[in-house]
Design an enzyme around this catalytic site. Structure first.
Site, PDB file in Angstrom:
ATOM      1  N   TYR A 140       0.826  -1.207   0.000  1.00  0.00           N
ATOM      2  CA  TYR A 140       0.000   0.000   0.000  1.00  0.00           C
ATOM      3  C   TYR A 140       0.861   1.258   0.000  1.00  0.00           C
ATOM      4  CZ  TYR A 140      -4.606  -2.108   0.818  1.00  0.00           C
ATOM      5  OH  TYR A 140      -5.784  -2.784   0.699  1.00  0.00           O
ATOM      6  N   LYS A 185       3.423 -15.527   3.209  1.00  0.00           N
ATOM      7  CA  LYS A 185       3.677 -16.258   1.963  1.00  0.00           C
ATOM      8  C   LYS A 185       5.183 -16.480   1.903  1.00  0.00           C
ATOM      9  CE  LYS A 185       2.326 -17.975  -2.006  1.00  0.00           C
ATOM     10  NZ  LYS A 185       1.518 -19.217  -2.082  1.00  0.00           N
ATOM     11  N   ASP A 217      -2.581 -18.436   1.091  1.00  0.00           N
ATOM     12  CA  ASP A 217      -3.538 -19.150   0.236  1.00  0.00           C
ATOM     13  C   ASP A 217      -4.239 -20.249   1.031  1.00  0.00           C
ATOM     14  OD1 ASP A 217      -1.035 -20.343   0.375  1.00  0.00           O
ATOM     15  OD2 ASP A 217      -0.986 -21.028  -1.705  1.00  0.00           O
ATOM     16  N   ASP A 241      -6.283  -7.167   4.061  1.00  0.00           N
ATOM     17  CA  ASP A 241      -7.383  -6.540   3.321  1.00  0.00           C
ATOM     18  C   ASP A 241      -8.242  -7.620   2.676  1.00  0.00           C
ATOM     19  OD1 ASP A 241      -8.912  -4.528   1.979  1.00  0.00           O
ATOM     20  OD2 ASP A 241      -7.766  -4.974   0.162  1.00  0.00           O
ATOM     21  N   ASP A 245     -12.270  -9.283   3.964  1.00  0.00           N
ATOM     22  CA  ASP A 245     -13.489  -9.305   3.143  1.00  0.00           C
ATOM     23  C   ASP A 245     -14.037 -10.731   3.116  1.00  0.00           C
ATOM     24  OD1 ASP A 245     -13.379  -6.578   2.375  1.00  0.00           O
ATOM     25  OD2 ASP A 245     -14.111  -7.089   0.364  1.00  0.00           O
TER      26      ASP A 245
HETATM   27  C1  IPM Z   1     -10.416  -1.592   3.775  1.00  0.00           C
HETATM   28  C2  IPM Z   1     -10.683  -1.004   2.422  1.00  0.00           C
HETATM   29  C3  IPM Z   1      -9.562  -0.046   2.055  1.00  0.00           C
HETATM   30  C4  IPM Z   1      -8.271  -0.831   1.993  1.00  0.00           C
HETATM   31  C5  IPM Z   1      -9.777   0.718   0.735  1.00  0.00           C
HETATM   32  C6  IPM Z   1     -11.088   1.475   0.746  1.00  0.00           C
HETATM   33  C7  IPM Z   1      -8.635   1.617   0.395  1.00  0.00           C
HETATM   34  O1  IPM Z   1     -10.847  -2.003   1.477  1.00  0.00           O
HETATM   35  O2  IPM Z   1     -10.345  -0.822   4.758  1.00  0.00           O
HETATM   36  O3  IPM Z   1     -10.301  -2.807   3.884  1.00  0.00           O
HETATM   37  O4  IPM Z   1      -7.928  -1.415   0.958  1.00  0.00           O
HETATM   38  O5  IPM Z   1      -7.573  -0.865   3.014  1.00  0.00           O
HETATM   39 MG    MG Z   2     -10.778  -3.956   2.255  1.00  0.00          MG
END
Ligand code: IPM
Ligand code: MG
Length: 357
Positions: A140, A185, A217, A241, A245
């Site tokens: 990032y 990894k 993975d 990240d 999700d």
């Molecule tokens: C998160 C989001 C952010 C990230 C985006 C919106 C930049 O997906 O907080 O997980 O990638 O960190």
């Molecule tokens: Mg995210």
């Protein structure tokens, strides 16, 4: 307490409103004095002042005890690779400037909602783990290059950055079921090998914690195959990240997952979901991730009873079927974002006397 409120974009302002109302109601019950001060962030800040995290907002955050953040992002920018400034840069700038290197994302399931998860009930029942995501390093923020025929992002980590985030992971594991999974990894990436080396060194200082190592993975697979395996997992920025999700699927709705980001300066409390621009103004967004972020905020400052009351209200609303459409039967519900908020506040005020003990 001085709270900086950054509603941001899309559904952000709608869920922010609920978060603030809930905080105010809890503060009234416990006699806390909270001062809310609003700041611009994301696309709305770009439109107003040309900067997704304006200096004024930064100073506001610096001068606050905590930040209640909602969401940033606007499709206008997503489909334009040439856009010079993007709303997400505001979020990243906030993380970097406030030194928020540790992002804590707890994943839990709620009894009445097991059927909302696309995974089988018997797999997700009682899953309860925390992802500790490094938040200010890695790809990032590493050196980037972009041209028409070549581009790269550098995944840099220093020992110091790795040590401080692993420490958060080990200490959190000590307060929970004493099981830490370091996700990397290391079979491919040099940066991951340094993570693993440092973790193996530090492991000796936490003999009460059972530490194991897992390739990312494999962790992605394990998380949906056997989420109960995990207690605390710690990982780098990009892996965290992606994995969080995926983890939200275990709970049944992304709209349920709160997070805290802590580090050198003011801590930030925010839902893990984004700004869901398609739902903006429709009063359908689930405010619970934001409300649970409020619980995390209270708990961070040792206001355990306050946090508990917020969690109790959330659990009661789910039990009573007072939910936004994402959690309703067949995706329908009589309650909108603000109605759920109102219900939560009424619950909190009504059990004021009994809940304070
Ligand atoms: C998160 C989001 C952010 C990230 C985006 C919106 C930049 O997906 O907080 O997980 O990638 O960190
Ligand atoms: Mg995210």
């Amino acid at each position: 307490m001085k709270i900086a409120v950054l509603p941001g974009d899309g559904i952000g302002p709608e869920i922010s409103k609920v978060g603030v109302e809930v905080m105010k109601t809890v503060a009234d019950v416990f006699g806390l004095k909270i001062d809310f001060r609003y700041g611009l962030a994301g696309a709305s800040a770009i439109e107003a002042v040309g900067d997704p995290f304006p200096e004024e907002t930064y100073l506001l955050c610096k001068d606050s005890d905590a930040v209640l953040f909602s969401a940033v992002g606007d499709p206008k920018f997503d489909n334009d690779p040439a856009a010079r400034v993007r709303p997400e840069q505001g979020l990243l700038a906030m993380r970097k400037k406030l030194g928020l290197f540790a992002n804590i994302r707890p994943i839990q399931t709620f009894p009445g909602l097991l059927d909302k998860s696309p995974l089988k009930e018997e797999i997700v029942r009682d899953a309860d783990f925390v992802c500790v995501r490094e938040l200010t390093g890695g790809m990032y923020f590493g050196e980037k290059f972009e041209s028409d025929d070549k581009a790269y992002d550098t995944n840099v980590y220093t020992r110091k950055e790795i040590e401080r985030i692993l420490k958060v992971g080990f200490q959190l594991a000590q307060r929970r079921r004493k099981h830490l999974t370091v996700v990397d990894k290391a079979n491919v990436l040099a940066s991951s090998r340094l993570w693993r080396k440092v973790a193996q060194e530090m492991e000796k200082d936490y003999p009460d914690v059972q530490t194991d190592y897992m390739f990312v993975d494999n962790a992605a697979m394990r998380m949906i195959q056997d989420p109960r395996f995990f207690d605390v997992m710690v990982t780098e920025n990009t892996f965290g990240d992606i994995l969080t999700d995926e983890a939200s699927v275990v709970s049944g709705s992304m709209g349920l997952l709160p997070s805290s980001s802590i580090g050198e300066s003011t801590p930030v409390f925010e839902p893990i979901h984004g700004s869901w621009p398609q739902a903006k103004g429709l009063d359908i967004a689930n405010p619970l991730a934001q409300v649970l972020s409020v619980a995390m905020l209270f708990e961070h400052f040792g206001h355990v009873k306050e946090g508990e009351l917020v969690r109790k209200a959330v659990a009661a609303s789910l039990e009573a079927g007072v939910t936004t459409p994402d959690l309703g039967k067949d995706g329908k519900s009589d309650y909108g974002t603000q109605a759920v908020g109102k219900w939560l506040c009424e619950f909190i005020s009504s059990c004021a006397a009994s809940c304070k003990e």
